[in-house]
Design a protein around this motif. Structure first.
Motif, PDB file in Angstrom:
ATOM      1  N   CYS A  63     149.076 110.564  58.457  1.00 27.98           N
ATOM      2  CA  CYS A  63     149.105 111.202  57.144  1.00 27.98           C
ATOM      3  C   CYS A  63     149.804 110.252  56.171  1.00 27.98           C
ATOM      4  O   CYS A  63     151.035 110.152  56.182  1.00 27.98           O
ATOM      5  CB  CYS A  63     149.835 112.544  57.185  1.00 27.98           C
ATOM      6  N   TYR A 112     158.185 116.644  50.210  1.00 33.71           N
ATOM      7  CA  TYR A 112     158.584 116.199  51.554  1.00 33.71           C
ATOM      8  C   TYR A 112     159.781 115.248  51.479  1.00 33.71           C
ATOM      9  O   TYR A 112     160.696 115.329  52.298  1.00 33.71           O
ATOM     10  CB  TYR A 112     157.406 115.516  52.255  1.00 33.71           C
ATOM     11  N   THR A 143     152.903 116.891  47.605  1.00 30.49           N
ATOM     12  CA  THR A 143     153.211 116.626  49.012  1.00 30.49           C
ATOM     13  C   THR A 143     154.319 115.586  49.172  1.00 30.49           C
ATOM     14  O   THR A 143     155.303 115.803  49.887  1.00 30.49           O
ATOM     15  CB  THR A 143     151.955 116.139  49.750  1.00 30.49           C
ATOM     16  N   GLN A 197     150.425 110.399  53.031  1.00 24.56           N
ATOM     17  CA  GLN A 197     151.329 111.030  52.078  1.00 24.56           C
ATOM     18  C   GLN A 197     152.719 111.227  52.692  1.00 24.56           C
ATOM     19  O   GLN A 197     153.746 110.905  52.078  1.00 24.56           O
ATOM     20  CB  GLN A 197     150.761 112.383  51.630  1.00 24.56           C
ATOM     21  N   LEU A 198     152.749 111.744  53.920  1.00 23.09           N
ATOM     22  CA  LEU A 198     154.036 111.970  54.577  1.00 23.09           C
ATOM     23  C   LEU A 198     154.692 110.648  54.980  1.00 23.09           C
ATOM     24  O   LEU A 198     155.914 110.519  54.946  1.00 23.09           O
ATOM     25  CB  LEU A 198     153.854 112.872  55.801  1.00 23.09           C
ATOM     26  N   ASN A 242     145.820 115.836  53.906  1.00 26.31           N
ATOM     27  CA  ASN A 242     146.423 117.159  53.783  1.00 26.31           C
ATOM     28  C   ASN A 242     147.468 117.380  54.881  1.00 26.31           C
ATOM     29  O   ASN A 242     147.134 117.399  56.067  1.00 26.31           O
ATOM     30  CB  ASN A 242     145.339 118.230  53.876  1.00 26.31           C
ATOM     31  N   PRO A 243     148.731 117.601  54.514  1.00 28.73           N
ATOM     32  CA  PRO A 243     149.775 117.797  55.520  1.00 28.73           C
ATOM     33  C   PRO A 243     149.664 119.112  56.285  1.00 28.73           C
ATOM     34  O   PRO A 243     150.427 119.350  57.229  1.00 28.73           O
ATOM     35  CB  PRO A 243     151.070 117.753  54.689  1.00 28.73           C
ATOM     36  N   GLU A 244     148.707 119.960  55.911  1.00 31.61           N
ATOM     37  CA  GLU A 244     148.497 121.193  56.677  1.00 31.61           C
ATOM     38  C   GLU A 244     147.988 120.878  58.077  1.00 31.61           C
ATOM     39  O   GLU A 244     148.121 121.683  58.998  1.00 31.61           O
ATOM     40  CB  GLU A 244     147.500 122.101  55.957  1.00 31.61           C
TER      41      GLU A 244
END
Length: 436
Positions: free
Chosen positions: A119, A236, A232, A121-122, A98-100
């Motif tokens: 992360c 991004y 995400t 995903q990022l 989760n990028p949060e």
């Protein structure tokens, strides 16, 4: 080293398998099927919840040199990481989806005490953006503290490199073709080596010279980019590319998500529609895209979108692939680049665990690429051909100060030379021993 791994999913299992031969590895996994699978390795397997303090103490986390939290649950990873740090683990590396929890792909020395937060995903989004920014690129890796980049490029049919010898490309002195992946194996090119469409070349270049590579190996310019999936990774990537001169379009079927992003992403055209509807793709002129990126939650849908887009005329298709075993399949049937978030995590953690002279670690077609710094005085002045490297190990380039050098057998190494070494994964420890 004593290494405790929380989670025996794809990443945790792969790490355990590669680390077990050289280290004391303890794996914590609550899922019984995964626990049974990892128990077959040469590790100590513990069935339990990694966020439980009793389970962590049973694993001997207080004596761990490294604690890796790579379960599929962010909260478990974060809690177990804090607990591991509290009881005495020397280094704590945590994966979060989760990028949060993070605002960039990798955060080092986190205020809460984690040594590294990753992360995937990022990280994958950042990788996709860099590949789109360099036409034909499959992977871009930064070496030497940002001074040098290694770019894996595919020679596209009809490009300026197709059918030319390395010498005929007239590359600048600081741009070195370090290797060619062709017909299932890696080889070191010579000046008279003829490049062919489909070849994958690893190029080492000063960062400022990367721009000139555009148009030599692939399509000349990336002007129009279409991203499918506003999750995400897609959002991004769009955010990164929106800062360039490219025209970026983001497509998603969820109208609420599209409306929410319309106020966040300046310079990005957001369209709500079904990416598998060929009439919709035609209406949106997807075939005119220089690059398409498929980042939906379904591997199968990403494959379909990629192939439909290319069939309509899109020049390059990049797809996110959750199942690691699908990567080669995607690329075999026509997807130009398949990116797997778990591979990103595995490679980054592997790099962080290299405690000797290994500065950077990447992977090309199953071969590890490491950067080693020459500080062993016994090696100074030695010719490369005289180094006791494992069989099949290749030195692809030498970075000496601000200069990239094409290595020859007679080339003698100097103090603080940075060597880019291509080696099989099981030979990395031997490479470390030589330069230690």
């Amino acid at each position: 080293m004593r290494i405790v791994i929380a989670g025996a999913g794809e990443v945790g299992y792969s790490l355990a398998m590669s680390l077990a031969p050289s280290h004391d590895v303890i794996v914590i996994e609550k899922d019984i099927s995964r626990f049974d699978r990892v128990s077959e390795l040469d590790v100590v397997a513990i069935n339990g919840n990694a966020a439980n303090m009793k389970v962590l103490k049973n694993a001997g986390v207080e004596k761990a040199d490294v604690f890796l939290a790579v379960t599929g649950d962010d909260e478990v990873n974060l809690l177990s990481g804090l607990a591991a740090r509290e009881v005495g683990a020397k280094r704590v590396i945590v994966r979060v989806e989760n990028p949060e929890y993070v605002d960039r792909p990798i955060v080092k020395d986190h205020p809460l005490g984690y040594d590294v937060l990753i992360c995937p995903q990022l990280s994958l989004a950042q990788e996709a953006a860099r590949i789109i920014g360099i036409p034909g690129a499959i992977e871009v890796v930064t070496f030497s503290g940002g001074k040098v980049e290694m770019i894996e490029l595919q020679v596209m049919e009809g490009s300026k490199a197709d059918g030319k010898t390395v010498a005929e490309l007239n590359l600048p002195p600081n741009v070195v073709i370090a290797s060619i992946y062709r017909d299932g194996h890696i080889e070191i090119p010579r000046g008279d080596t003829v490049l062919r469409a489909g070849d994958r070349v690893a190029i080492v270049s000063k960062t400022e010279d990367v721009e000139m590579l555009k148009g030599i190996f692939g399509p000349p310019v990336t002007r129009r980019v279409t991203i499918f999936g506003a999750g995400t990774i897609g959002s991004y990537t769009a955010k990164i590319l929106s800062k360039s001169m490219m025209s970026v379009k983001l497509i998603d079927s969820n109208i609420e998500r599209c409306e929410a992003l319309s106020s966040e992403l300046d310079g990005v055209r957001i369209v709500c529609g079904d990416a598998t509807d060929i009439e919709f793709l035609i209406d949106e002129e997807i075939g005119k895209s220089d690059a398409v990126l498929a980042t939906t939650e379904s591997d199968e849908k990403n494959l379909l979108i990629s192939l439909l887009s290319k069939n309509l005329g899109a020049k390059i298709a990049i797809a996110k692939v959750e199942k690691r075993e699908y990567v080669k399949l995607f690329e075999a049937v026509g997807v130009d680049v398949a990116l797997n978030p778990r591979s990103v995590t595995y490679n980054e953690v592997s790099k962080l665990l290299r405690t000797m002279r290994i500065e950077t670690l990447a992977e090309i077609e199953g071969t590890a690429v490491v950067e080693v710094v020459v500080r062993n005085t016994k090696l100074l002045g030695k010719a490369l051909k005289d180094l006791p490297l494992p069989k099949g190990t290749i030195i692809g380039a030498i970075v000496r100060g601000d200069e990239c050098i094409i290595p020859r057998g007679e080339t003698r190494i100097e103090y603080e030379d940075r060597l880019l070494v291509f080696a099989s994964w099981d030979e990395i420890e031997k490479v470390e021993e030589i330069f230690r």
